[in-house]
Design a protein around this motif. Sequence first.
Motif, PDB file in Angstrom:
ATOM      1  N   THR A 313       0.815  -1.224   0.000  1.00 57.64           N
ATOM      2  CA  THR A 313       0.000   0.000   0.000  1.00 57.64           C
ATOM      3  C   THR A 313       0.846   1.270   0.000  1.00 57.64           C
ATOM      4  O   THR A 313       0.614   2.194  -0.783  1.00 57.64           O
ATOM      5  N   LEU A 317       0.873   4.155  -2.891  1.00 53.83           N
ATOM      6  CA  LEU A 317       0.362   5.509  -2.646  1.00 53.83           C
ATOM      7  C   LEU A 317       1.456   6.569  -2.723  1.00 53.83           C
ATOM      8  O   LEU A 317       1.165   7.762  -2.832  1.00 53.83           O
ATOM      9  N   ALA A 322      -1.240   8.169  -8.095  1.00 62.45           N
ATOM     10  CA  ALA A 322      -1.764   6.807  -7.900  1.00 62.45           C
ATOM     11  C   ALA A 322      -2.918   6.805  -6.906  1.00 62.45           C
ATOM     12  O   ALA A 322      -2.846   7.434  -5.856  1.00 62.45           O
ATOM     13  N   ARG A 323      -3.975   6.116  -7.248  1.00 66.92           N
ATOM     14  CA  ARG A 323      -5.121   5.970  -6.345  1.00 66.92           C
ATOM     15  C   ARG A 323      -5.432   4.479  -6.207  1.00 66.92           C
ATOM     16  O   ARG A 323      -5.525   3.760  -7.201  1.00 66.92           O
ATOM     17  N   LEU A 324      -5.593   4.067  -4.962  1.00 63.87           N
ATOM     18  CA  LEU A 324      -5.777   2.648  -4.659  1.00 63.87           C
ATOM     19  C   LEU A 324      -7.260   2.308  -4.470  1.00 63.87           C
ATOM     20  O   LEU A 324      -7.999   3.072  -3.853  1.00 63.87           O
ATOM     21  N   HIS A 325      -7.647   1.163  -4.987  1.00 65.38           N
ATOM     22  CA  HIS A 325      -9.008   0.659  -4.788  1.00 65.38           C
ATOM     23  C   HIS A 325      -8.939  -0.801  -4.377  1.00 65.38           C
ATOM     24  O   HIS A 325      -8.631  -1.651  -5.211  1.00 65.38           O
ATOM     25  N   LEU A 326      -9.199  -1.064  -3.123  1.00 63.14           N
ATOM     26  CA  LEU A 326      -9.254  -2.452  -2.662  1.00 63.14           C
ATOM     27  C   LEU A 326     -10.722  -2.843  -2.513  1.00 63.14           C
ATOM     28  O   LEU A 326     -11.567  -2.012  -2.202  1.00 63.14           O
TER      29      LEU A 326
END
Lengths: 373, 373
Positions: A313, A317, A322-326
Motif C-alpha cells: 500500500t 500511494l 496513484a489511487r488505490l481501490h481495494l
Amino acid sequence: MKIAVLGGGQLGRMLALAAHPLGLGVRCLDPSSKAPAGAVAELVVGAFDDEVALGRLAEGCERATYELENLPIKAGEIMASRMPLHPSLQALTVGQERVAEKSFFRAHGIAVPDFVSVDAREELESGVAKLGCPAVLKTRRFGYDGKGQFVLHSPSDVDEAWVRLGGWPLILEKFVPFSRELSVLAVRSAEGEIRRWPLVENHHVGGILIASIAPAPKLDATLEAQAAVAVTRLMEALSYVGVLALETFQVGDTLVANEMAPRVHNSGHWTIEGAETSQFENHLRAVAGLPLGSTAAHGPVAMVNLIGTPPPTEAVLAIPGARLHLYGKEPRLGRKIGHVTVLAQSAAELGDRLERLARVVPVPDAAVASAHG
Amino acid sequence: MKIAVLGGGQLGRMLALAAHPLGLGVRCLDPSSKAPAGAVAELVVGAFDDEVALGRLAEGCERATYELENLPIKAGEIMASRMPLHPSLQALTVGQERVAEKSFFRAHGIAVPDFVSVDAREELESGVAKLGCPAVLKTRRFGYDGKGQFVLHSPSDVDEAWVRLGGWPLILEKFVPFSRELSVLAVRSAEGEIRRWPLVENHHVGGILIASIAPAPKLDATLEAQAAVAVTRLMEALSYVGVLALETFQVGDTLVANEMAPRVHNSGHWTIEGAETSQFENHLRAVAGLPLGSTAAHGPVAMVNLIGTPPPTEAVLAIPGARLHLYGKEPRLGRKIGHVTVLAQSAAELGDRLERLARVVPVPDAAVASAHG
C-alpha cells in the motif's frame, strides 16, 4: 429510490459507493456472505435462483440491475416482472451466449471474426477446415477471464481441444491478427441519450485483464467513429439502459467485435477518477432515470488490476497520481482483489508513473510502453 | 487497519466513503442512531462522554480521529490513551476555545483581529471602548455556523448584546473590514510532510457557509505565501497530523486569521472531484501513516451547500459538470443535507454553470459573480 442489484462483487461495491452521494440506496443479492458489496450496501445472501432471496432483494426497490451476466435468465425475469430491469432481459440473454451474441453483432452490421457453432467433434473438424488455423475454441456460455478457451494452431490440435472442451456447447472462431484490444464503453439513458467514454486500450495476460490505458493512445477518428456506430446500433436494438462494454480487436484500421458485457466493466474502472463522471455513477443515473453526466476524460489515465496478493500500500500511494481501490476480498490465486488508477498530465508522465508502479505491482511491459505514447 | 472516528455526521460519512477503497475500515461514534455515517461505516450509538461507548468505539481500532471539534476533551483523552489520536489533543483543545485559539495564532506570528476576553458586562463595556465599533461578540466555545454571535454597531448595542449572550464565556473581536473570506486547507503526514490545496473563497449567508470557489479567483502569490506560512507554523506547533482548515479574512493584501477547524472542513468538499486527492482521502492517509496524495486542483470548481430542503435532483444533475452529494439526513430548516460540486474548464464556464445551478438551488449572487472571474 432503492435499486436492487443482482450480484455483490466489486462491481456492486463500486456501484454502491457511487450510489450513496446520489441519495440512491443499493441492495445486492449474492451467494456469498462475504461479498465485497456487503461493507457498503444492504446484502441479501442467497442463490440467484432462490425465489425467496429474490423476493427479499426486490422488496421496496424500484429498479433492478445486475453486475454480472452469468445469471440464470429466470432471475432476471423474476426481477423484471416486479420492476424495470436495466439493462434489458434481451441484453442479458444475448450477452450470455457467444453464438447468439456474434450473430446479433453481425445482424446489426458490426464486424466479427468468422465463426461456427460446435456441438460435436465432426463440427469442430469441419469448422477447422472451413476457418483455417489458428482458431479459438470457446465455450458458448460462462466463459470469463480466458476460462473455457483453447487455441488451435493446427488441425492436429483438434484432439486436445476436444478432450478439454468437448461436451459443452462451443463456438469456433477464426483467430484475428489484431494489433491491440480496445474496449468501447458507453451509457444510454432511459430517454435514449447515448454518451461514450473515450476508447480504452486493454492488456490481457493469460486471458485476464491486467491493465487499461485511457484514452487509448494513437486513436484516430475512424476508430472512434466505428465505436460510436457499433454501440449506438447495439444499444438501440436492445432498448438498452445503463452502461455497456464492447470488447473489440483492432485489425488494421477496423474494429472487430469480440464480446459485450451488459454491465459496468473492468476496463471502465479508470473512469472513477479519470473521467468527469464514472461508469458507476452514470450506470446508476441511467437505471434511476436521471440525466447522464459528462464522459470526458481528465487526461491520460492507466488502470492496473491487483491480482491474487495484496499490494504494498505505502509504495503504491507514494507514486504521484496513484489511487488505490481495494475490494475487501480475501487474497486468492488469480483473484482480482483491487486496482490502482494512475493519473497524469501527459503521456510521458503517465509512462514514468506506470514504470514506477511496475516496480511494486505486476504491469505488462507492453502497457508501460504504450502509456509512454 | 480500522480507524475510530468521534462523530458520524456527513464528514464521517465522506471519510468512510474514502476509506473503503483504501482498504481502511471506519467505525464512528455518534449520539444519533440516524447518523449519516451509519449507512457506510460501523456505527456505535452513544454519547461522547459515555466511557462504555468509547470502549466499543476503540475495540480493534489502531488509530483515532474526530470529525467535529465540539467534543468533551475527556473523549479525546480516553481515545488517545488507547491509540494514536490525530489531530493531536492540543489541536482539539486549542480549536475549541476562541481566546486560546486567537492567542495561539498571535503567539505564532499569525495576524488576528484585536480581541478581548469578556466574562462580565464591565469587560464588554471596556472592550467596546478599547476596540471601537463595529465589533463582534462571540461565545468562546461551541459556536458554529454563526450561532452565538452578535455584532455591535455602536456602544448603545451593549445592552442587547449582553441580554443575548451574557453569562457565557465570551470574546469581543474588532470587526475587520475584509474584502472576502478565504480558507486555507492543508494536510500534514505523520512524517511531517505538509501539502496544501489552493486557497478557497467562501460565501456565507447568515453565518452559514453556502458556497466555496476553488482555487479562489484573483489570487496573488502574497496570499498563497501567507497561507503557507500560517499553516506550516500552526501544524508544526501542534504536532499536527491530518487535515486542518484555517478560516481567514482577506484585508487588503493580508490574511487575518479567524478560526481553525482541526478536521476535514465544509470548504474542502470541492476536493472530492476537484482535486487530485480529496481532503477525506488525505486525512485518512495521514492518520493511517500512509504517503499523502497530490493536492493539485483539476480546474475551477464551485461547491454549493444544500440547506434544509432536498434539491431537485434531475435539474441539478442535468447541469454539465454538476455532481450531487446527499448525506442521507432528514430535511430540516437550516440543516446541511448535502452539497453540489460544479466542475468546469474555465472561469467563464464555471460562472455559467453556477448561474444555471442558482436557478434551482439558492446560490449567493456574489458567488456566481466571483466564479465568473
